[in-house]
Design a protein around this motif. Sequence first.
Motif, PDB file in Angstrom:
ATOM      1  N   LEU A 294       4.628  55.251  58.783  1.00 45.97           N
ATOM      2  CA  LEU A 294       4.506  53.798  58.821  1.00 45.97           C
ATOM      3  C   LEU A 294       5.211  53.188  57.617  1.00 45.97           C
ATOM      4  CD1 LEU A 294       3.243  51.187  60.003  1.00 45.97           C
ATOM      5  CD2 LEU A 294       1.222  51.655  58.579  1.00 45.97           C
ATOM      6  N   PHE A 295       6.125  52.266  57.874  1.00 44.98           N
ATOM      7  CA  PHE A 295       6.802  51.500  56.832  1.00 44.98           C
ATOM      8  C   PHE A 295       6.399  50.038  57.007  1.00 44.98           C
ATOM      9  CE2 PHE A 295      10.690  54.027  55.255  1.00 44.98           C
ATOM     10  CZ  PHE A 295      10.069  55.241  55.470  1.00 44.98           C
ATOM     11  N   VAL A 296       6.067  49.361  55.923  1.00 43.83           N
ATOM     12  CA  VAL A 296       5.668  47.952  56.004  1.00 43.83           C
ATOM     13  C   VAL A 296       6.400  47.134  54.950  1.00 43.83           C
ATOM     14  CG1 VAL A 296       3.377  48.472  56.948  1.00 43.83           C
ATOM     15  CG2 VAL A 296       3.678  48.273  54.471  1.00 43.83           C
ATOM     16  N   ASN A 297       6.527  45.841  55.243  1.00 45.10           N
ATOM     17  CA  ASN A 297       7.190  44.911  54.332  1.00 45.10           C
ATOM     18  C   ASN A 297       6.337  43.647  54.235  1.00 45.10           C
ATOM     19  OD1 ASN A 297       8.903  43.015  53.101  1.00 45.10           O
ATOM     20  ND2 ASN A 297      10.739  43.954  53.956  1.00 45.10           N
ATOM     21  N   PRO A 298       5.362  43.642  53.311  1.00 43.98           N
ATOM     22  CA  PRO A 298       4.450  42.498  53.204  1.00 43.98           C
ATOM     23  C   PRO A 298       5.166  41.170  52.943  1.00 43.98           C
ATOM     24  CG  PRO A 298       3.627  44.360  51.939  1.00 43.98           C
ATOM     25  CD  PRO A 298       5.021  44.704  52.337  1.00 43.98           C
ATOM     26  N   GLY A 299       6.237  41.205  52.159  1.00 48.66           N
ATOM     27  CA  GLY A 299       6.994  39.983  51.885  1.00 48.66           C
ATOM     28  C   GLY A 299       7.627  39.415  53.138  1.00 48.66           C
ATOM     29  N   ALA A 300       8.175  40.291  53.977  1.00 45.91           N
ATOM     30  CA  ALA A 300       8.763  39.840  55.245  1.00 45.91           C
ATOM     31  C   ALA A 300       7.689  39.247  56.143  1.00 45.91           C
ATOM     32  CB  ALA A 300       9.452  41.013  55.941  1.00 45.91           C
ATOM     33  N   ALA A 301       6.501  39.850  56.139  1.00 43.52           N
ATOM     34  CA  ALA A 301       5.401  39.334  56.954  1.00 43.52           C
ATOM     35  C   ALA A 301       5.052  37.906  56.553  1.00 43.52           C
ATOM     36  CB  ALA A 301       4.182  40.244  56.817  1.00 43.52           C
ATOM     37  N   GLU A 302       4.977  37.656  55.257  1.00 44.43           N
ATOM     38  CA  GLU A 302       4.652  36.313  54.776  1.00 44.43           C
ATOM     39  C   GLU A 302       5.722  35.307  55.171  1.00 44.43           C
ATOM     40  OE1 GLU A 302       3.791  36.335  50.623  1.00 44.43           O
ATOM     41  OE2 GLU A 302       2.171  37.816  50.811  1.00 44.43           O
ATOM     42  N   LYS A 303       6.983  35.696  55.102  1.00 40.48           N
ATOM     43  CA  LYS A 303       8.068  34.798  55.495  1.00 40.48           C
ATOM     44  C   LYS A 303       7.973  34.426  56.970  1.00 40.48           C
ATOM     45  CE  LYS A 303      11.507  36.433  52.127  1.00 40.48           C
ATOM     46  NZ  LYS A 303      12.816  37.126  51.968  1.00 40.48           N
ATOM     47  N   MET A 304       7.361  35.318  57.764  1.00 37.78           N
ATOM     48  CA  MET A 304       7.263  35.080  59.205  1.00 37.78           C
ATOM     49  C   MET A 304       5.890  34.578  59.622  1.00 37.78           C
ATOM     50  SD  MET A 304       9.516  38.314  60.590  1.00 37.78           S
ATOM     51  CE  MET A 304      11.083  38.728  59.806  1.00 37.78           C
ATOM     52  N   GLY A 305       5.058  34.223  58.617  1.00 37.94           N
ATOM     53  CA  GLY A 305       3.807  33.527  58.920  1.00 37.94           C
ATOM     54  C   GLY A 305       2.579  34.370  59.129  1.00 37.94           C
ATOM     55  N   ILE A 306       2.623  35.657  58.783  1.00 36.08           N
ATOM     56  CA  ILE A 306       1.430  36.485  58.923  1.00 36.08           C
ATOM     57  C   ILE A 306       1.188  37.253  57.624  1.00 36.08           C
ATOM     58  CG2 ILE A 306       1.710  36.764  61.420  1.00 36.08           C
ATOM     59  CD1 ILE A 306       2.747  39.597  60.872  1.00 36.08           C
ATOM     60  N   THR A 307      -0.015  37.830  57.520  1.00 37.78           N
ATOM     61  CA  THR A 307      -0.373  38.626  56.348  1.00 37.78           C
ATOM     62  C   THR A 307      -0.813  40.003  56.803  1.00 37.78           C
ATOM     63  OG1 THR A 307      -1.101  36.645  55.145  1.00 37.78           O
ATOM     64  CG2 THR A 307      -1.884  38.786  54.332  1.00 37.78           C
ATOM     65  N   LEU A 308      -0.257  41.031  56.218  1.00 38.01           N
ATOM     66  CA  LEU A 308      -0.652  42.395  56.546  1.00 38.01           C
ATOM     67  C   LEU A 308      -1.930  42.744  55.800  1.00 38.01           C
ATOM     68  CD1 LEU A 308       2.796  44.253  56.390  1.00 38.01           C
ATOM     69  CD2 LEU A 308       1.643  43.286  58.386  1.00 38.01           C
ATOM     70  N   SER A 309      -2.844  43.430  56.458  1.00 40.81           N
ATOM     71  CA  SER A 309      -4.113  43.796  55.833  1.00 40.81           C
ATOM     72  C   SER A 309      -3.895  44.842  54.754  1.00 40.81           C
ATOM     73  CB  SER A 309      -5.090  44.337  56.886  1.00 40.81           C
ATOM     74  OG  SER A 309      -4.647  45.589  57.380  1.00 40.81           O
ATOM     75  N   ASP A 310      -4.787  44.833  53.773  1.00 45.09           N
ATOM     76  CA  ASP A 310      -4.719  45.844  52.717  1.00 45.09           C
ATOM     77  C   ASP A 310      -4.879  47.250  53.291  1.00 45.09           C
ATOM     78  OD1 ASP A 310      -4.410  43.864  50.822  1.00 45.09           O
ATOM     79  OD2 ASP A 310      -6.552  43.746  50.348  1.00 45.09           O
ATOM     80  N   GLU A 311      -5.704  47.368  54.335  1.00 46.06           N
ATOM     81  CA  GLU A 311      -5.924  48.672  54.959  1.00 46.06           C
ATOM     82  C   GLU A 311      -4.633  49.214  55.563  1.00 46.06           C
ATOM     83  OE1 GLU A 311      -8.833  50.750  58.324  1.00 46.06           O
ATOM     84  OE2 GLU A 311      -8.576  48.569  58.291  1.00 46.06           O
ATOM     85  N   LEU A 312      -3.895  48.358  56.269  1.00 48.90           N
ATOM     86  CA  LEU A 312      -2.638  48.790  56.875  1.00 48.90           C
ATOM     87  C   LEU A 312      -1.629  49.176  55.802  1.00 48.90           C
ATOM     88  CD1 LEU A 312      -1.166  48.968  59.712  1.00 48.90           C
ATOM     89  CD2 LEU A 312      -0.084  46.802  59.054  1.00 48.90           C
ATOM     90  N   ILE A 313      -1.556  48.358  54.765  1.00 45.05           N
ATOM     91  CA  ILE A 313      -0.603  48.638  53.681  1.00 45.05           C
ATOM     92  C   ILE A 313      -0.928  49.972  53.005  1.00 45.05           C
ATOM     93  CG2 ILE A 313       0.197  47.854  51.419  1.00 45.05           C
ATOM     94  CD1 ILE A 313      -0.178  44.978  52.441  1.00 45.05           C
ATOM     95  N   SER A 314      -2.225  50.260  52.849  1.00 45.96           N
ATOM     96  CA  SER A 314      -2.620  51.508  52.189  1.00 45.96           C
ATOM     97  C   SER A 314      -2.261  52.737  53.014  1.00 45.96           C
ATOM     98  CB  SER A 314      -4.133  51.504  51.915  1.00 45.96           C
ATOM     99  OG  SER A 314      -4.867  51.584  53.133  1.00 45.96           O
ATOM    100  N   GLU A 315      -2.095  52.562  54.322  1.00 44.56           N
ATOM    101  CA  GLU A 315      -1.763  53.681  55.203  1.00 44.56           C
ATOM    102  C   GLU A 315      -0.262  53.956  55.262  1.00 44.56           C
ATOM    103  OE1 GLU A 315      -3.388  52.900  59.036  1.00 44.56           O
ATOM    104  OE2 GLU A 315      -5.440  52.653  58.291  1.00 44.56           O
ATOM    105  N   ALA A 316       0.522  53.033  54.749  1.00 45.90           N
ATOM    106  CA  ALA A 316       1.980  53.136  54.878  1.00 45.90           C
ATOM    107  C   ALA A 316       2.547  54.225  53.981  1.00 45.90           C
ATOM    108  CB  ALA A 316       2.632  51.805  54.552  1.00 45.90           C
TER     109      ALA A 316
END
Length: 321
Positions: A294-316
Amino acid sequence: MSLRFLRLLAPLLLFPLAGLAQAQDTRVVAITQIVEHPALDAVHEGVKDELAEQGYVVGENLKLMFETAQGNSAIASQIARKFVGEQPDLIVAIATPSAQTVAAAARNIPVVFSAVTDPVGARLVQSLEAPGANITGVTDMLPLERHLDMLQRVMPDAKRVGTVYNPGEANAVALVELLEESLKARGMTLEKAPAVRTSDVLGAARSLVGKADLIYLTTDNTVISAAEAVISVGERSKIPVFAADTATVSRGAVAALGFDYYDLGRQTGDMVVRILEGADPATMAVERVEQLDLFVNPGAAEKMGITLSDELISEAKQVIR
């Protein structure tokens, strides 16, 4: 003839023989790639690195030829015919269009494909277990159900998924058909936006505004080559963009659950070595990469109007900042 003269002559006689032996020991591998973008470039690098690690070194016992078709199927056909004329020991074809053109041209040369989603549907092999001819390779068939699980986890209220695809690419069409079936089973719909050329991708992405809750990009080579165009639409219109390949996350997609295309290349390179050393591609089952990251980009998510959960980010495995 004096003994001294023979001693002087001997090295001169042996030199061409040594050169001939070295030439005979040199293996020739040709690599053709439909287009250059990070995922397919990673496959190419992986193939070369695996060959080197297993003792096939350019300039010593290996000659590599490489051509890219710049996304043009006609050029891919020209490259295939050119390589067949060169009579290499083996041809590596990266992505479905290149693999199809090489398969049509190379009847007596072993072929190893890579990053081909549906080898059977593309008529490259008779079956995944027993290819049956001079061609085998590594598929990048997507684990769609796990991808959709991830999308619904991030956006549980999403009902309309948009995708941009090239209707002229067998790989893309097969994936879109599977995607539409999987979404229907989940009570969701697919909004399709065709793009035959990379220059069409921006307009296709714009056509999804107001129709899709999120955009999901498959491994369509035409679209991935212009992924930044889709991402720019997602940022302006607040439509989260997700990808099937992890390399697109660093380019601005929100997240991807996939495999490293470099690892795909290494696996492909290993198949190449086995064939160079005598294995028969007709009996070598098509392989796939099992490890998903799993690869995530929290900054990109914010630019597109959503927030990734801390749980999801921790799994990346990798968090792009």
